[in-house]
Design a protein around this motif. Structure first.
Motif, PDB file in Angstrom:
ATOM      1  N   VAL A   1       0.846  -1.206   0.000  1.00 21.19           N
ATOM      2  CA  VAL A   1       0.000   0.000   0.000  1.00 21.19           C
ATOM      3  C   VAL A   1       0.874   1.247   0.000  1.00 21.19           C
ATOM      4  O   VAL A   1       0.634   2.188  -0.755  1.00 21.19           O
ATOM      5  CB  VAL A   1      -0.971  -0.011   1.201  1.00 21.19           C
ATOM      6  CG1 VAL A   1      -1.748   1.288   1.284  1.00 21.19           C
ATOM      7  CG2 VAL A   1      -1.916  -1.207   1.110  1.00 21.19           C
ATOM      8  N   SER A   2       1.919   1.238   0.823  1.00 20.52           N
ATOM      9  CA  SER A   2       2.852   2.372   0.841  1.00 20.52           C
ATOM     10  C   SER A   2       3.542   2.511  -0.505  1.00 20.52           C
ATOM     11  O   SER A   2       3.721   3.617  -1.011  1.00 20.52           O
ATOM     12  CB  SER A   2       3.910   2.170   1.929  1.00 20.52           C
ATOM     13  OG  SER A   2       3.315   2.108   3.196  1.00 20.52           O
ATOM     14  N   GLY A   3       3.932   1.386  -1.086  1.00 20.25           N
ATOM     15  CA  GLY A   3       4.604   1.409  -2.382  1.00 20.25           C
ATOM     16  C   GLY A   3       3.732   1.974  -3.480  1.00 20.25           C
ATOM     17  O   GLY A   3       4.195   2.742  -4.324  1.00 20.25           O
ATOM     18  N   ILE A   4       2.460   1.589  -3.479  1.00 18.46           N
ATOM     19  CA  ILE A   4       1.522   2.112  -4.483  1.00 18.46           C
ATOM     20  C   ILE A   4       1.362   3.621  -4.306  1.00 18.46           C
ATOM     21  O   ILE A   4       1.380   4.384  -5.274  1.00 18.46           O
ATOM     22  CB  ILE A   4       0.167   1.384  -4.391  1.00 18.46           C
ATOM     23  CG1 ILE A   4       0.337  -0.070  -4.857  1.00 18.46           C
ATOM     24  CG2 ILE A   4      -0.906   2.099  -5.207  1.00 18.46           C
ATOM     25  CD1 ILE A   4      -0.840  -0.976  -4.519  1.00 18.46           C
ATOM     26  N   PHE A   5       1.230   4.052  -3.060  1.00 24.25           N
ATOM     27  CA  PHE A   5       1.131   5.486  -2.772  1.00 24.25           C
ATOM     28  C   PHE A   5       2.354   6.228  -3.312  1.00 24.25           C
ATOM     29  O   PHE A   5       2.221   7.252  -3.983  1.00 24.25           O
ATOM     30  CB  PHE A   5       1.004   5.706  -1.255  1.00 24.25           C
ATOM     31  CG  PHE A   5       1.040   7.148  -0.859  1.00 24.25           C
ATOM     32  CD1 PHE A   5      -0.106   7.919  -0.877  1.00 24.25           C
ATOM     33  CD2 PHE A   5       2.242   7.747  -0.465  1.00 24.25           C
ATOM     34  CE1 PHE A   5      -0.072   9.261  -0.528  1.00 24.25           C
ATOM     35  CE2 PHE A   5       2.285   9.086  -0.110  1.00 24.25           C
ATOM     36  CZ  PHE A   5       1.124   9.837  -0.142  1.00 24.25           C
ATOM     37  N   LEU A   6       3.548   5.700  -3.026  1.00 21.81           N
ATOM     38  CA  LEU A   6       4.774   6.355  -3.491  1.00 21.81           C
ATOM     39  C   LEU A   6       4.850   6.371  -5.011  1.00 21.81           C
ATOM     40  O   LEU A   6       5.241   7.374  -5.608  1.00 21.81           O
ATOM     41  CB  LEU A   6       6.001   5.650  -2.910  1.00 21.81           C
ATOM     42  CG  LEU A   6       6.186   5.771  -1.397  1.00 21.81           C
ATOM     43  CD1 LEU A   6       7.313   4.860  -0.927  1.00 21.81           C
ATOM     44  CD2 LEU A   6       6.439   7.202  -0.994  1.00 21.81           C
ATOM     45  N   GLY A   7       4.482   5.272  -5.652  1.00 24.11           N
ATOM     46  CA  GLY A   7       4.517   5.202  -7.110  1.00 24.11           C
ATOM     47  C   GLY A   7       3.606   6.234  -7.759  1.00 24.11           C
ATOM     48  O   GLY A   7       3.977   6.882  -8.738  1.00 24.11           O
ATOM     49  N   LYS A   8       2.413   6.386  -7.199  1.00 20.31           N
ATOM     50  CA  LYS A   8       1.465   7.352  -7.759  1.00 20.31           C
ATOM     51  C   LYS A   8       1.884   8.792  -7.473  1.00 20.31           C
ATOM     52  O   LYS A   8       1.733   9.663  -8.328  1.00 20.31           O
ATOM     53  CB  LYS A   8       0.070   7.112  -7.180  1.00 20.31           C
ATOM     54  CG  LYS A   8      -0.593   5.859  -7.687  1.00 20.31           C
ATOM     55  CD  LYS A   8      -1.957   5.694  -7.034  1.00 20.31           C
ATOM     56  CE  LYS A   8      -2.676   4.474  -7.553  1.00 20.31           C
ATOM     57  NZ  LYS A   8      -4.004   4.338  -6.920  1.00 20.31           N
TER      58      LYS A   8
END
Length: 173
Positions: free
Chosen positions: A129-136
Motif C-alpha cells: 500500500v505504501s509502495g503504491i502510494f509512493l509510485g502514484k
C-alpha cells in the motif's frame, strides 16, 4: 519453575491504538538521527552542477551510513528543493530556471529513486500500500481504466425494425 526453563515476557500492547504499528526500540532514534543529519547539511547552490552532484552523492552515502531507504522528500531537503519543485523539474511541468546539467542530475536522481522503489516493491521490501502510494505520488504511476465509447450511428429516422434487429443481436447475459 525450573532453573533452565525459559520465561517469555510479553510486552504490553497499546489498546488505545488498535491498528497502530509499534516500531522496534531504537527506530525512532534512527529516523530522527537521519533527518537531523540531512537538516544539518550546509546549504548548496543547486544551480551549480558540481555542488549538486556532490550533494547527491553525500545524500546517498548518508542513506547507506544510516541504513535508510532514499526518498524524494529527503533528497529534496538535502539539496534545498521542495519535493514538488523536484517533480516540476523531473516532469517538465513548469519552466524552472536551472542549468540543463542540473536538470539532468535531478532526472538521474529521480530515475535512481524509481529503480530503488521498483526493486523494493518487486522484492517485498516495502508495504504494498505504501509502495503504491509512493509510485502514484512520486513517480507518476496511475491506476487507470480506459473505455472506448462508440457513438450511436442511428438517427431519429432509423426504421423501428432496424433498431429491433440490433437489440435482438445483443448477447443475453
Amino acid at each position: 519453575m525450573a532453573k533452565d526453563a525459559t520465561q517469555i515476557i510479553k510486552k504490553p500492547t497499546r489498546t488505545d491504538l488498535p491498528n497502530a504499528i509499534e516500531l522496534p526500540e531504537g527506530d525512532n532514534n534512527k529516523y530522527t538521527t537521519f533527518a537531523l543529519a540531512i537538516m544539518q547539511l550546509p546549504k548548496i547552490d543547486f544551480r551549480d552542477p558540481e555542488q549538486l552532484q556532490n550533494r547527491v552523492i553525500e545524500y546517498f552515502s548518508l542513506c547507506a551510513e544510516h541504513d535508510m531507504k532514499p526518498g524524494v522528500a529527503a533528497v529534496g531537503l538535502a539539496i534545498g528543493l521542495d519535493r514538488r519543485r523536484l517533480w516540476e523539474i523531473r516532469s517538465g511541468s513548469k519552466n524552472v530556471s536551472i542549468p540543463q546539467e542540473c536538470k539532468d542530475i535531478i532526472h538521474n536522481v529521480y530515475d535512481s529513486l524509481e529503480v530503488l522503489w521498483e526493486g523494493y516493491m518487486a522484492n517485498g521490501k516495502i508495504n504494498p500500500v505504501s509502495g503504491i502510494f509512493l509510485g502514484k505520488n512520486h513517480f507518476g504511476y496511475q491506476d487507470k481504466q480506459e473505455y472506448v465509447v462508440t457513438p450511436n450511428t442511428m438517427s431519429q429516422d432509423t426504421p423501428i425494425d432496424v433498431i429491433e434487429a440490433k437489440y435482438d443481436a445483443l448477447p443475453e447475459d
